[in-house]
Motif scaffolding. Structure first.
Motif, PDB file in Angstrom:
ATOM      1  N   UNK A 187      -0.974  -6.097  10.852  1.00 40.09           N
ATOM      2  CA  UNK A 187       0.335  -6.744  10.978  1.00 40.09           C
ATOM      3  C   UNK A 187       0.532  -7.833   9.932  1.00 40.09           C
ATOM      4  N   UNK A 188      -0.557  -8.502   9.552  1.00 38.10           N
ATOM      5  CA  UNK A 188      -0.442  -9.640   8.638  1.00 38.10           C
ATOM      6  C   UNK A 188      -0.678  -9.265   7.181  1.00 38.10           C
ATOM      7  N   UNK A 189      -1.053  -8.031   6.906  1.00 32.83           N
ATOM      8  CA  UNK A 189      -1.412  -7.664   5.542  1.00 32.83           C
ATOM      9  C   UNK A 189      -0.203  -7.791   4.604  1.00 32.83           C
ATOM     10  N   UNK A 190      -0.459  -8.321   3.426  1.00 30.36           N
ATOM     11  CA  UNK A 190       0.525  -8.368   2.348  1.00 30.36           C
ATOM     12  C   UNK A 190       0.043  -7.470   1.225  1.00 30.36           C
ATOM     13  N   UNK A 191       0.937  -7.157   0.282  1.00 30.81           N
ATOM     14  CA  UNK A 191       0.614  -6.150  -0.733  1.00 30.81           C
ATOM     15  C   UNK A 191      -0.470  -6.597  -1.713  1.00 30.81           C
ATOM     16  N   UNK A 192      -0.824  -7.873  -1.709  1.00 27.85           N
ATOM     17  CA  UNK A 192      -1.794  -8.378  -2.691  1.00 27.85           C
ATOM     18  C   UNK A 192      -3.205  -8.483  -2.126  1.00 27.85           C
ATOM     19  N   UNK A 193      -3.460  -7.919  -0.953  1.00 29.72           N
ATOM     20  CA  UNK A 193      -4.814  -7.936  -0.397  1.00 29.72           C
ATOM     21  C   UNK A 193      -5.262  -6.508  -0.111  1.00 29.72           C
ATOM     22  N   UNK A 194      -6.580  -6.259  -0.127  1.00 34.26           N
ATOM     23  CA  UNK A 194      -7.073  -4.901   0.121  1.00 34.26           C
ATOM     24  C   UNK A 194      -6.882  -4.486   1.569  1.00 34.26           C
ATOM     25  N   UNK A 195      -7.103  -3.188   1.847  1.00 33.33           N
ATOM     26  CA  UNK A 195      -6.776  -2.618   3.157  1.00 33.33           C
ATOM     27  C   UNK A 195      -7.856  -2.833   4.208  1.00 33.33           C
TER      28      UNK A 195
END
Length: 358
Positions: A187-195
């Motif tokens: 839910x908190x992931x942004x496009x600049x961090x890995x999966x």
């Protein structure tokens, strides 16, 4: 004794301000010693990255106010009533808890639930020792042992006597944590961090059963601990009970050691250090695990799981905070680079998993 050293306050950030007169009007009929005083001077503790913490300075008394952060919040986080209840119940059976004084759930006062507690005097250790302070290796070792002994003592609290037997859900804690933290990251992931996909799958596939269920603090580290002073390193208080619950003690130990940066760690991990665990004499992470196991009698057959869990959980905590910054819900510049360390934590988790497999 002086107020808590190395815990400075700043002017309240504009986005975190509130109606001081309204809060004072509510407090003065509920807290002794401020009945005839005017509204307090308010300062903010800038270091907190989750709930917001303020100093209320009256002529004859200093109080601490805790409230949730601004902006979107995780559904189960920032429960002020729960945090207040934990400390109120725990203080009679665990003497390191600050005295809570008043809880407010009237949104007309501040806009959110909040509570007020006593301010503990003493010394709080951050990344480095205060100017002019030094610790001999033997003293550093004793201090680190004392910290872990308090964790052991907490894990042995009679939760029924504290009125907290219903605080958690009991069995299934490990599974709920892996599923819950994985969902929070998504839910908190942004496009600049890995999966973190491989890490989450490994945790799901390698989880052990609970070793026991006990009261855990869930954010246990030096900068949440108050010491008596520079010359007297007794632990007199433990702060920030917002995430306390009933859970597996080894999961808590894994979370604690995610912050335990030691002297021989690589440079990038050293940059994250926020407590003086690098000092000569401090227990290493391996020594902490051994000491905890010896004091509790618990076997630790698969420490790799708890280590990876602690680092992944830390990554999710940081990502949740960064998510608020990324979407303009907070403008605290301290959060702007959290995404980079989240990426580092994925690589550290993967390295530990692969070394264990080899």
């Amino acid at each position: 004794m002086s107020p808590a050293e190395t815990d400075p306050t700043t002017e309240v950030r504009a986005e975190d301000g509130f109606d001081v007169a309204a809060v004072h009007g509510w407090l003065r009929t509920r807290v002794e010693g401020i009945e005839g005083a005017g509204p307090p001077e308010v300062r903010q503790f800038p270091r907190g990255a989750s709930n917001l913490t303020y100093l209320l300075r009256y002529p004859d008394r200093e109080l601490i106010l805790r409230r949730p952060p601004m902006g979107e919040k995780a559904a189960s986080a920032h429960d002020m009533r729960r945090e207040y209840r934990v400390q109120a119940g725990l203080r009679p059976v665990f003497p390191y808890v600050p005295e809570v004084l008043a809880f407010c759930d009237d949104p007309a006062v501040l806009g959110d639930d909040f509570y007020v507690m006593e301010r503990l005097d003493g010394l709080i250790l951050r990344g480095d020792l205060p100017a002019g302070m030094s610790l001999r290796p033997a003293a550093a070792r004793d201090l680190s042992i004392r910290l872990i002994d308090r964790l052991v003592e907490l894990h042995q609290v009679d939760v029924t006597a504290a009125g907290l037997a219903d605080l958690g859900k009991g069995a299934g804690y490990v599974r709920r944590q892996i599923e819950g933290w994985s969902a929070r990251f998504e839910r908190a992931r942004t496009e600049n961090v890995p999966a973190f996909g491989e890490v989450m799958r490994w945790l799901a596939d390698n989880q052990p059963g609970e070793v026991s269920i006990c009261l855990i603090h869930n954010d246990f580290r030096f900068d949440n601990v108050v010491l008596a002073g520079r010359e007297d390193l007794r632990i007199t208080g433990i702060l920030d009970w917002e995430m306390a619950t009933l859970g597996d003690p080894l999961m808590e130990l894994g979370s604690t050691l995610a912050y335990w940066v030691q002297a021989d760690d690589e440079e990038t991990f050293q940059l994250s250090r926020r407590q003086p665990t690098h000092l000569p004499g401090m227990l290493t992470r391996a020594e902490v695990v051994d000491h905890y196991a010896e004091r509790t009698g618990l076997a630790v057959p698969n420490w790799t799981f708890y280590e990876v869990y602690g680092l992944f959980r830390l990554a999710v905590v940081l990502q949740q905070i960064y998510h608020r910054y990324h979407h303009g819900q907070t403008h605290n510049p301290a959060f702007k680079d959290f995404w980079m360390f989240v990426g580092y934590l994925e690589s550290r988790c993967l390295r530990i998993i692969r070394e264990d497999g080899a």
